[in-house]
Each structure stands twice: as C-alpha cells, then as structure tokens.
Design a protein around this motif. Structure first.
Motif, PDB file in Angstrom:
ATOM      1  N   ILE A  95      10.152  14.292 105.396  1.00 51.55           N
ATOM      2  CA  ILE A  95      11.353  14.348 106.221  1.00 51.55           C
ATOM      3  C   ILE A  95      12.339  15.288 105.546  1.00 51.55           C
ATOM      4  N   ILE A  96      12.797  16.267 106.304  1.00 47.31           N
ATOM      5  CA  ILE A  96      13.716  17.285 105.795  1.00 47.31           C
ATOM      6  C   ILE A  96      15.114  16.963 106.304  1.00 47.31           C
ATOM      7  N   PHE A  97      16.110  16.971 105.407  1.00 49.91           N
ATOM      8  CA  PHE A  97      17.474  16.574 105.738  1.00 49.91           C
ATOM      9  C   PHE A  97      18.439  17.751 105.561  1.00 49.91           C
ATOM     10  N   PRO A  98      18.482  18.689 106.485  1.00 46.80           N
ATOM     11  CA  PRO A  98      19.431  19.805 106.351  1.00 46.80           C
ATOM     12  C   PRO A  98      20.869  19.328 106.515  1.00 46.80           C
ATOM     13  N   ARG A  99      21.795  20.068 105.903  1.00 47.36           N
ATOM     14  CA  ARG A  99      23.206  19.722 105.964  1.00 47.36           C
ATOM     15  C   ARG A  99      24.047  20.774 106.675  1.00 47.36           C
ATOM     16  N   SER A 100      23.415  21.804 107.208  1.00 45.18           N
ATOM     17  CA  SER A 100      24.155  22.867 107.881  1.00 45.18           C
ATOM     18  C   SER A 100      23.206  23.614 108.807  1.00 45.18           C
ATOM     19  N   ALA A 101      23.798  24.410 109.694  1.00 46.71           N
ATOM     20  CA  ALA A 101      22.981  25.252 110.572  1.00 46.71           C
ATOM     21  C   ALA A 101      22.159  26.233 109.753  1.00 46.71           C
ATOM     22  N   ALA A 102      22.726  26.740 108.669  1.00 47.68           N
ATOM     23  CA  ALA A 102      21.995  27.686 107.824  1.00 47.68           C
ATOM     24  C   ALA A 102      20.753  27.040 107.226  1.00 47.68           C
ATOM     25  N   GLY A 124      18.084  20.278 129.718  1.00 50.29           N
ATOM     26  CA  GLY A 124      16.850  20.994 129.406  1.00 50.29           C
ATOM     27  C   GLY A 124      16.072  20.444 128.247  1.00 50.29           C
ATOM     28  N   GLY A 125      16.616  19.435 127.555  1.00 54.84           N
ATOM     29  CA  GLY A 125      15.879  18.822 126.463  1.00 54.84           C
ATOM     30  C   GLY A 125      15.733  19.735 125.262  1.00 54.84           C
ATOM     31  N   ASN A 126      14.628  19.555 124.533  1.00 50.87           N
ATOM     32  CA  ASN A 126      14.432  20.213 123.233  1.00 50.87           C
ATOM     33  C   ASN A 126      13.575  21.467 123.335  1.00 50.87           C
ATOM     34  N   ASN A 127      13.784  22.261 124.364  1.00 51.51           N
ATOM     35  CA  ASN A 127      12.916  23.410 124.608  1.00 51.51           C
ATOM     36  C   ASN A 127      13.471  24.747 124.153  1.00 51.51           C
ATOM     37  N   PHE A 128      14.688  24.772 123.631  1.00 49.85           N
ATOM     38  CA  PHE A 128      15.343  26.062 123.438  1.00 49.85           C
ATOM     39  C   PHE A 128      15.851  26.299 122.023  1.00 49.85           C
ATOM     40  N   GLY A 129      15.934  25.296 121.213  1.00 54.09           N
ATOM     41  CA  GLY A 129      16.456  25.425 119.869  1.00 54.09           C
ATOM     42  C   GLY A 129      16.987  24.095 119.383  1.00 54.09           C
ATOM     43  N   VAL A 130      17.568  24.109 118.193  1.00 52.09           N
ATOM     44  CA  VAL A 130      18.161  22.911 117.614  1.00 52.09           C
ATOM     45  C   VAL A 130      19.674  23.085 117.646  1.00 52.09           C
ATOM     46  N   VAL A 131      20.347  22.203 118.357  1.00 55.05           N
ATOM     47  CA  VAL A 131      21.803  22.257 118.412  1.00 55.05           C
ATOM     48  C   VAL A 131      22.352  21.575 117.159  1.00 55.05           C
ATOM     49  N   THR A 132      23.136  22.330 116.381  1.00 61.72           N
ATOM     50  CA  THR A 132      23.687  21.799 115.139  1.00 61.72           C
ATOM     51  C   THR A 132      25.166  21.450 115.258  1.00 61.72           C
ATOM     52  N   ASN A 133      25.801  21.876 116.355  1.00 64.42           N
ATOM     53  CA  ASN A 133      27.179  21.469 116.623  1.00 64.42           C
ATOM     54  C   ASN A 133      27.425  21.477 118.126  1.00 64.42           C
TER      55      ASN A 133
END
Length: 501
Positions: free
Chosen positions: A64-71, A211-220
């Motif tokens: 499990i990966i836990f990113p803390r920012s969009a970067a 549209g669900g999860n088909n286009f990218g990961v929304v980070t904000n």
C-alpha cells in the motif's frame, strides 16, 4: 554528490526502459521518499480493514502506497507506466464492488494522507483532499457556518462520492455533490498534473462529474460550500406490519411529489435480518435548519414509531450518527434501480404490490433469510425533478438527468458473514434489481408509468449493472473520447476496476 531528488529523477527516467515485470512497490520504496507499507506492517493491516465490504479487505495488494501530495501520486504513476501491474486507488473504500477500490497482487494507492480541508471563510470555497471521509469534513467545518454538500453516511469517502455524482440530503437545493465542484487537481495516467475546470481542460472537468475512476486521480477538489447552522434530523424506527408497508410507501411517494420545501429530505428503508427474525422500517429524516416547519414530516411521524431520535443537532453530529449502518466484518453487496414516480392511482400496484412485494419475495424465499448474518434492505429515496434542475443549473454532468419527471432511486443492500455465500448472494442481487427493472418496463408498456430516462446511480451500482449503457448515448461517447485523450494507453481502462466507457 547527487541530491536525493536527482537520484529519484534519474531512477524514474531509467524506469522508462525497465522490463514490463518491474515491481512498483520496490521501485517506489527504493527510489522515493513516499511511504510504502508491506503486508506485515500495521499501517497495511489498518488500511486493508477500512473497507465497507470484507470481500474487498480479503484482497491482498502487493503493498500500500501512501502519497502525501499530487507530486507523489504523479511519481507513482510514472513508475506504473514502466510495468503492467494491476492497481487500485482508494479514497474511503465504501464501494463494495471488488477491484473498484481494491486490488489483489498489485499496488494499492491510498489517499489517506491527502486529508486537507482548507476553507476560505469569506467565500465558502473549500479545498478538500480525497483522503477525507464525510464525517471528518463535517467535523473540520463545524462552527464555520459552511457545509460541504456530501452524502448521507459519515464514513463515505469523498473521492468515490463526488466522482459518482453524490446524492445529498441537500441535493434539492444544490444538486449532486459534484455540482458544487469548481475545479479538480488531477494526476493523469502519464504522471502529468493538470487542473480541470470550466475554463481549463473543460471536457475533463465535465467527465469527472459522474465518470468514475476512468480519467486520472483527483488529488484536490475545490468546492463551493454553502451556508449552514444547526440541522434537524435523526431516525424513526418501526416494527413492520403489512398495513405499515402501505402507509410508508404512500408517504414516500407523496413526499416526492408534493413536498415543496427543498430543505427537507427523507430516506425510507425496510430491513430484514435473521437475528430474532427482525423485520423493520428505519427512516432517515433531515431538515436543513434547526427546526422543521410544522407538517413537513407528519406523514411519517404520525405513524407511531417505536424509536424517534429526531432533534436539533450539528451537521457533524448527524454525520457521525449515521455510521451505525456500516457493518464491519460483513460481506456487502449494493445494487440500485431508478424508477419513475408512480401516480397516486397506480402507487399501490407499483410500490406495494409490485416492487416491495418482489423484494420481500426474493428476500423471504430461496433460503435467503437463512444465510448466516444476513441483513437485507431496500431504501426508497425521493428524486424529485427539483434535484435534476438544481444540478442542471450548476453545469453539465455525465448523469444528465432531465428535469421533466419525478423519480425514486432505490438502493438495495445485502450484508452477510461468510465469503462462501458471495456467489449465492450475487445471484440474489441480480434477481432483485433485475425483477424491479422488468416490472418497471412492463408498467411503462402498459402506460402505468412514464417512459422517462432512468440512469443507474453510480454510487449504488452493483458491478454487474451496465452503468454506461444506462446513460445517454451522448454521455457515453463523450466519456470515451475524453478517456482516450487523457489516457491513450488505457492504463485506467485496462489495469484497474470500475465501469469503463
């Protein structure tokens, strides 16, 4: 000496030439500062336990990966582009559909640490991270005079809610949860970070509304909050009788058509379990104000509930109160149907003798009530045309419900204890929503129900339901074109779960 940033960049560039069996977990762990948790670590075990369905918890991601920012999310996706691993992205984990926010054998990207809630107290504009749950947002906003247009269960994750549209107690006032979106910060499949709004990447902005999860990961999520003080709400609980069935179904039908106060909302739920053979009705009542005007809920409260918890409370308290519906350790399946609101003349035939009788026959027959731990429920949720109009007034979305008819959204739930009963209950769920849809089609052919557009509501959809096939053709084509443009390699289409356009 090279800086760690330079080493990380060099490693990611080398990754472009890595073999297709590269291990995302190892690459991210060894070459970045991003938190990565393995199967024996407590953070892994805790995150895996945070699903509404134990069937999702039983799937075992490679890490499990836990990113803390969009970067950091972008860095993970640049690694994913060097291999062919299956993956999943998780907000709250409230979708019980296996592989939609869960994965077996590939990396899981948890947004848990993207849990910011930043409010501009003057404008009511808030920046919200997908790691938030609705009760957490409500608690952070408590006392500010502003509220987020979220769902009805506090434990729901904000990411899945908004990307599926999001039905709220306040939808008659403000439309879908997604209708309040001003912009999205999105990490695309290739690791690019973009802002989608009405003026930038405008097609992507629309596609993310339903549209669900088909286009990218929304980070904000940048959202317009709305003024709010104390609210009035709680539950009514009744023991079921056939006479009460008729009265409650008539009450929810009449409320859908005749209620003119957009601050009022109800959910009318029937529930059956094999614990003491309990057969009950549980109602959720809400008013966006400290007191409901006289007569608002009389058709429900006058039926002499066994329990009545209605009172003035904070919205945060109401969100926390709702979490009793989440049954930890149970296998969970959720399905849905949308029906036209029957006229008063055909209400009993459609709701009582038709849909509700069908649900009771399915749940009472075939040994369903003998399944260990079974909790079966059907929830009738008014969807008056004012909700559709409120959404339309706030911009285009993929759901695109016409404001020309009143409807009812039906939510179907089966919770049970044993994984061995999953396939059996899968068939039961199909029989339940399939029977409703078949009956609605028959009544429409006979002229007893309006022939109107009836989409499947994504947030309640069972994985076998044809979400995209039930949307308008223009929405399907539009979503497919946007997906092909922002993810030409099909990373989200081919390597993670969910409904695909």
């Amino acid at each position: 000496m090279l800086s760690r940033r330079a080493i990380t960049l060099f490693s990611l560039l080398l990754g472009a030439f890595a073999p297709v069996n590269a291990d995302t977990c190892s690459e991210v762990r060894d070459n970045t500062d991003i938190d990565v948790s393995s199967r024996l670590q407590l953070s892994y075990l805790d995150e895996q336990a945070e699903y509404w369905s134990a069937s999702c918890s039983a799937l075992k991601p490679s890490c499990i990966i836990f990113p803390r920012s969009a970067a950091e999310v972008a860095a993970v996706f640049r690694v994913l582009n060097t291999n062919n691993e299956k993956f999943a992205v998780k907000s709250g984990g409230h979708s019980p559909n296996n592989y939609y926010a869960s994965v077996d054998g590939g990396p899981l990207i948890s947004t848990q640490h993207l849990d910011h809630v930043l409010l501009d107290p003057t404008t009511g504009v808030i920046d919200v991270g997908p790691g938030n749950r609705l009760d957490g947002i409500a608690k952070k906003l408590q006392g500010t005079g502003w509220t987020f247009i979220g769902g009805r269960i506090g434990n729901t994750g904000v990411g899945g809610l908004i990307l599926g549209g999001g039905l709220s107690y306040m939808s008659a006032q403000y439309g879908w949860s997604a209708s309040s979106a001003i912009s999205y910060e999105v990490v695309l499949a290739n690791g690019t970070i973009v802002t989608a709004s009405s003026t930038s990447h405008a097609d992507l902005f629309v596609a993310l509304k339903g549209g669900g999860n088909n286009f990218g990961v929304v980070t904000n999520y940048k959202l317009q909050a709305h003024p709010q003080g104390d609210v009035y709400g709680g539950n009514l609980v009744f023991l079921r009788t056939p006479a009460l069935d008729a009265k409650l179904l008539k009450a929810v039908r009449d409320f859908t058509e005749y209620n003119t106060d957009d601050k009022a909302a109800v959910i009318v739920t029937a529930e059956r379990t094999n614990v003491n053979l309990l057969d009950s009705w549980i109602l959720f009542l809400f008013y966006d104000g400290p007191e409901a005007p006289a007569g608002t809920f009389t058709n429900f409260t006058a039926l002499h509930p066994l329990t009545n918890t209605l009172r003035t409370r904070t919205y945060a308290d109401l969100m926390a109160l709702s979490n009793w519906v989440v049954l930890k350790g149970f296998q969970v399946q959720i399905g849905t149907e949308t029906i036209p609101l029957p006229s008063a003349a055909h209400a009993d035939e459609v709701l009582l003798d038709g849909i509700h009788a069908h649900w009771r026959n399915v749940t009472g027959g075939g040994g369903t009530l003998l399944v260990p731990g079974i909790v079966a429920s059907i929830a009738y949720q008014p969807f008056p045309r004012r909700i559709a109009q409120a959404a339309r007034d706030r911009g285009r979305d993929l759901i695109d419900v016409d404001a020309d008819a009143d409807r009812v959204i039906i939510e179907l739930n089966y919770a049970f204890l044993l994984p061995s009963d999953y396939d059996r209950m899968d068939a039961t769920m199909q029989a339940t929503y399939g029977g409703i849809r078949e009956r609605v089609g028959g009544w429409q052919a006979e002229g007893k129900l309006e022939d109107v557009y009836l989409p499947v509501f994504m947030n309640y959809g069972f994985y076998r339901q044809d979400y995209w096939g039930r949307l308008k053709e223009a929405s399907r084509v539009f979503a497919r074109e946007v997906a092909e443009r922002v993810d030409p390699g099909g990373l989200f289409r081919d390597r993670t779960g969910g409904w695909k356009p």
